[in-house]
Design a protein around this motif. Structure first.
Motif, mmCIF file in Angstrom:
data_model
loop_
_atom_site.group_PDB
_atom_site.id
_atom_site.type_symbol
_atom_site.label_atom_id
_atom_site.label_comp_id
_atom_site.label_asym_id
_atom_site.label_seq_id
_atom_site.Cartn_x
_atom_site.Cartn_y
_atom_site.Cartn_z
ATOM 1 N N VAL A 1 0.887 -1.134 0.104
ATOM 2 C CA VAL A 1 -0.041 -0.146 -0.038
ATOM 3 C C VAL A 1 0.885 1.319 -0.206
ATOM 4 C CG1 VAL A 1 -1.784 1.218 1.055
ATOM 5 C CG2 VAL A 1 -1.723 -1.177 1.180
ATOM 6 N N ILE A 2 0.863 1.931 -0.829
ATOM 7 C CA ILE A 2 1.617 3.208 -1.102
ATOM 8 C C ILE A 2 0.691 4.689 -1.130
ATOM 9 C CG2 ILE A 2 2.854 4.408 -2.591
ATOM 10 C CD1 ILE A 2 3.804 1.840 -3.981
ATOM 11 N N SER A 3 1.256 5.276 -0.243
ATOM 12 C CA SER A 3 0.090 6.522 0.032
ATOM 13 C C SER A 3 1.129 7.771 -0.960
ATOM 14 C CB SER A 3 0.139 7.126 1.471
ATOM 15 O OG SER A 3 -0.183 8.328 1.708
ATOM 16 N N GLY A 4 -0.023 8.364 -1.454
ATOM 17 C CA GLY A 4 0.858 9.541 -2.353
ATOM 18 C C GLY A 4 0.378 10.863 -1.723
ATOM 19 N N GLU A 5 0.011 10.954 -0.486
ATOM 20 C CA GLU A 5 -0.556 11.936 0.302
ATOM 21 C C GLU A 5 0.854 12.824 0.405
ATOM 22 O OE1 GLU A 5 -2.638 13.579 4.344
ATOM 23 O OE2 GLU A 5 -1.780 11.607 4.298
ATOM 24 N N GLY A 6 0.886 14.052 -0.088
ATOM 25 C CA GLY A 6 2.068 14.957 0.321
ATOM 26 C C GLY A 6 3.086 14.723 -0.578
ATOM 27 N N CYS A 7 2.972 13.904 -1.635
ATOM 28 C CA CYS A 7 3.812 13.834 -2.770
ATOM 29 C C CYS A 7 4.049 15.007 -3.540
ATOM 30 C CB CYS A 7 3.315 12.463 -3.679
ATOM 31 S SG CYS A 7 4.948 11.900 -4.721
ATOM 32 N N GLU A 8 5.478 15.227 -3.795
ATOM 33 C CA GLU A 8 5.749 16.500 -4.398
ATOM 34 C C GLU A 8 6.897 16.022 -5.642
ATOM 35 O OE1 GLU A 8 6.944 19.302 -1.618
ATOM 36 O OE2 GLU A 8 5.092 19.417 -0.908
ATOM 37 N N PHE A 9 7.216 16.867 -6.400
ATOM 38 C CA PHE A 9 8.309 16.756 -7.382
ATOM 39 C C PHE A 9 9.445 16.465 -6.851
ATOM 40 C CE2 PHE A 9 11.801 18.129 -10.285
ATOM 41 C CZ PHE A 9 11.417 17.438 -11.445
ATOM 42 N N SER A 10 9.909 16.563 -5.671
ATOM 43 C CA SER A 10 11.029 15.802 -4.894
ATOM 44 C C SER A 10 11.036 14.541 -4.761
ATOM 45 C CB SER A 10 11.317 16.665 -3.513
ATOM 46 O OG SER A 10 10.367 16.576 -2.606
ATOM 47 N N HIS A 11 9.905 14.050 -4.584
ATOM 48 C CA HIS A 11 9.643 12.651 -4.350
ATOM 49 C C HIS A 11 9.617 11.912 -5.856
ATOM 50 C CE1 HIS A 11 7.726 14.172 -0.841
ATOM 51 N NE2 HIS A 11 8.086 12.944 -0.226
ATOM 52 N N ILE A 12 8.898 12.676 -6.786
ATOM 53 C CA ILE A 12 8.885 11.995 -8.174
ATOM 54 C C ILE A 12 10.174 12.024 -8.876
ATOM 55 C CG2 ILE A 12 7.904 12.289 -10.323
ATOM 56 C CD1 ILE A 12 5.724 11.667 -8.199
ATOM 57 N N LYS A 13 11.226 12.858 -8.662
ATOM 58 C CA LYS A 13 12.387 12.970 -9.515
ATOM 59 C C LYS A 13 13.369 11.739 -9.134
ATOM 60 C CE LYS A 13 14.937 16.158 -6.457
ATOM 61 N NZ LYS A 13 15.629 17.463 -6.364
ATOM 62 N N GLU A 14 12.830 11.035 -7.859
ATOM 63 C CA GLU A 14 13.892 9.968 -7.316
ATOM 64 C C GLU A 14 13.671 8.663 -8.184
ATOM 65 O OE1 GLU A 14 15.895 9.738 -4.891
ATOM 66 O OE2 GLU A 14 16.109 11.672 -4.734
ATOM 67 N N ILE A 15 12.367 8.710 -8.790
ATOM 68 C CA ILE A 15 11.787 7.509 -9.579
ATOM 69 C C ILE A 15 12.214 7.587 -10.902
ATOM 70 C CG2 ILE A 15 10.271 5.800 -9.886
ATOM 71 C CD1 ILE A 15 8.660 6.971 -7.514
ATOM 72 N N THR A 16 13.572 7.385 -11.242
ATOM 73 C CA THR A 16 13.976 7.169 -12.671
ATOM 74 C C THR A 16 14.084 6.021 -13.279
ATOM 75 O OG1 THR A 16 16.371 6.668 -12.147
ATOM 76 C CG2 THR A 16 15.659 9.055 -12.034
ATOM 77 N N PRO A 17 13.764 5.825 -14.448
ATOM 78 C CA PRO A 17 13.617 4.696 -15.429
ATOM 79 C C PRO A 17 14.573 3.521 -14.916
ATOM 80 C CG PRO A 17 13.054 6.354 -16.857
ATOM 81 C CD PRO A 17 13.676 6.836 -15.503
ATOM 82 N N THR A 18 15.937 4.031 -14.697
ATOM 83 C CA THR A 18 16.959 3.297 -14.240
ATOM 84 C C THR A 18 16.899 2.708 -12.922
ATOM 85 O OG1 THR A 18 18.675 4.380 -15.811
ATOM 86 C CG2 THR A 18 19.585 3.223 -13.946
ATOM 87 N N ARG A 19 16.391 3.611 -12.046
ATOM 88 C CA ARG A 19 16.141 3.036 -10.914
ATOM 89 C C ARG A 19 14.905 1.984 -10.708
ATOM 90 N NH1 ARG A 19 16.978 8.861 -7.188
ATOM 91 N NH2 ARG A 19 19.364 8.281 -6.681
ATOM 92 N N LEU A 20 13.915 2.441 -11.586
ATOM 93 C CA LEU A 20 12.732 1.591 -11.550
ATOM 94 C C LEU A 20 13.510 0.290 -11.896
ATOM 95 C CD1 LEU A 20 9.703 1.156 -11.082
ATOM 96 C CD2 LEU A 20 9.552 2.056 -13.507
ATOM 97 N N LYS A 21 14.250 0.111 -13.051
ATOM 98 C CA LYS A 21 14.702 -1.128 -13.557
ATOM 99 C C LYS A 21 15.442 -1.994 -12.345
ATOM 100 C CE LYS A 21 17.567 -3.239 -17.216
ATOM 101 N NZ LYS A 21 18.188 -4.159 -16.212
ATOM 102 N N MET A 22 16.140 -1.207 -11.833
ATOM 103 C CA MET A 22 17.054 -1.781 -10.426
ATOM 104 C C MET A 22 15.946 -2.621 -9.637
ATOM 105 S SD MET A 22 19.792 -0.067 -8.136
ATOM 106 C CE MET A 22 19.052 1.228 -7.556
ATOM 107 N N ALA A 23 15.132 -1.717 -9.100
ATOM 108 C CA ALA A 23 13.946 -2.342 -8.169
ATOM 109 C C ALA A 23 13.391 -3.518 -8.644
ATOM 110 C CB ALA A 23 12.895 -1.061 -7.892
ATOM 111 N N LEU A 24 12.845 -3.463 -10.087
ATOM 112 C CA LEU A 24 12.552 -4.714 -10.640
ATOM 113 C C LEU A 24 13.273 -5.784 -10.759
ATOM 114 C CD1 LEU A 24 10.512 -3.050 -13.472
ATOM 115 C CD2 LEU A 24 9.526 -4.299 -11.378
ATOM 116 N N ASP A 25 14.576 -5.527 -11.048
ATOM 117 C CA ASP A 25 15.762 -6.627 -11.063
ATOM 118 C C ASP A 25 15.787 -7.361 -9.578
ATOM 119 O OD1 ASP A 25 16.472 -6.412 -13.625
ATOM 120 O OD2 ASP A 25 18.284 -5.023 -13.051
ATOM 121 N N ILE A 26 15.748 -6.558 -8.548
ATOM 122 C CA ILE A 26 15.898 -6.997 -7.172
ATOM 123 C C ILE A 26 14.572 -7.731 -6.711
ATOM 124 C CG2 ILE A 26 16.223 -6.480 -4.741
ATOM 125 C CD1 ILE A 26 18.099 -4.187 -5.935
ATOM 126 N N PHE A 27 13.421 -7.080 -6.747
ATOM 127 C CA PHE A 27 12.336 -7.613 -6.009
ATOM 128 C C PHE A 27 11.406 -8.547 -6.891
ATOM 129 C CE2 PHE A 27 13.507 -3.728 -3.882
ATOM 130 C CZ PHE A 27 13.675 -4.177 -2.336
#
Length: 269
Positions: free
Chosen positions: A149-175
């Motif tokens: 369960v992921i809450s988006g409350e208070g989510c701003e651009f500073s949060h969004i910029k952390e999720i790059t395609p490269t990092r998303l691929k890393m998370a998928l590779d791992i989990f």
């Protein structure tokens, strides 16, 4: 909840066969990972007792830790993440399982003050990896899978910029590839317009099977049709005061991380 797959050969035989494969693999043997029977059993159950798939997943588990993302895993030490467990918790696990599936339920609540997190994406990844390590030893979690369960409350651009395609691929590779724990559902709640837009874009980068398991709730009312407020913290509309949130959260993971601190210190070397 559907019928669970049963092994067609005795589990002891599967364990012996998997251990033979593992002990014949030099990379695994020298990895420093504690390859005990409970660890092997977690991969067997999570991969539906398919010996080949279980072995391949263990190989991927070792590969992401000791080769592919060693620069990340070398810093995954339990004491480094304790600040994320301060109230209000960034990540938590519910005491209660989801009523229909028996799935363990993890919660992610992005901090409003992004500056309070040292390395936003990497630290969250680290906490999730440590938690996933412990799920390997929880038979019901391996058999039934997990819900996030992921809450988006208070989510701003500073949060969004952390999720790059490269990092998303890393998370998928791992989990998605290196752990045998199935993600049955991902519920996204309290979405801002920007968060909803970004989630929609990121979904296109996910495997089709995982995309179909993402549910975006426009209101907490639809979320509460699945999760009763009596088992939820206050920030998810639970019927309790904020100072009572501890009543529904499981502190097992923080305790076990610290108990295994020496093991993770050696593993990171």
């Amino acid at each position: 909840m559907g019928l669970k797959k049963k092994p067609t050969v005795p589990i002891e035989q599967l364990l012996t066969s998997l251990r033979v494969l593992v002990e014949d693999n030099e990379d695994i043997v020298k990895s420093g990972i504690d390859i005990n029977d409970a660890f092997l059993l977690g991969f067997l159950i999570g991969r539906k007792y398919n010996l080949t798939t279980a072995y391949e997943t263990i190989q991927k588990y070792v590969d992401v830790r000791k080769r592919k993302y060693v620069h990340i895993f070398s810093t995954f030490l339990p004491e480094s993440f304790l600040y994320l467990y301060d109230q209000p918790k960034f990540m938590a696990v519910l005491k209660h399982r989801e009523k229909n599936t028996g799935c363990i339920v993890g919660l992610l609540r992005p901090s409003r003050d992004q500056r309070a997190i040292r390395r936003p994406f990497e630290d969250v990844l680290g906490v999730c990896a440590l938690a996933s390590d412990q799920l390997l030893y929880m038979e019901d979690a391996i058999e039934n899978g997990g819900i996030m369960v992921i809450s988006g409350e208070g989510c701003e651009f500073s949060h969004i910029k952390e999720i790059t395609p490269t990092r998303l691929k890393m998370a998928l590779d791992i989990f998605y590839q290196a752990y045998p724990i199935s993600v049955k559902q991902i519920h996204i709640v309290q979405c801002s317009l920007i968060f909803n837009t970004v989630v929609t874009l990121l979904k296109t980068l996910l495997p089709r099977k995982l995309r179909k398991r993402i549910v975006i709730h426009r209101t907490l009312e639809t979320f509460h049709e699945i999760f009763d407020p009596s088992v939820l913290p206050s920030w998810l509309g639970g019927n309790r005061l904020e100072e009572q949130d501890w009543e529904v959260l499981d502190n097992y993971f923080e305790r076990v991380f610290l108990d295994k601190a020496d093991y993770y210190d050696k593993l990171a070397q």
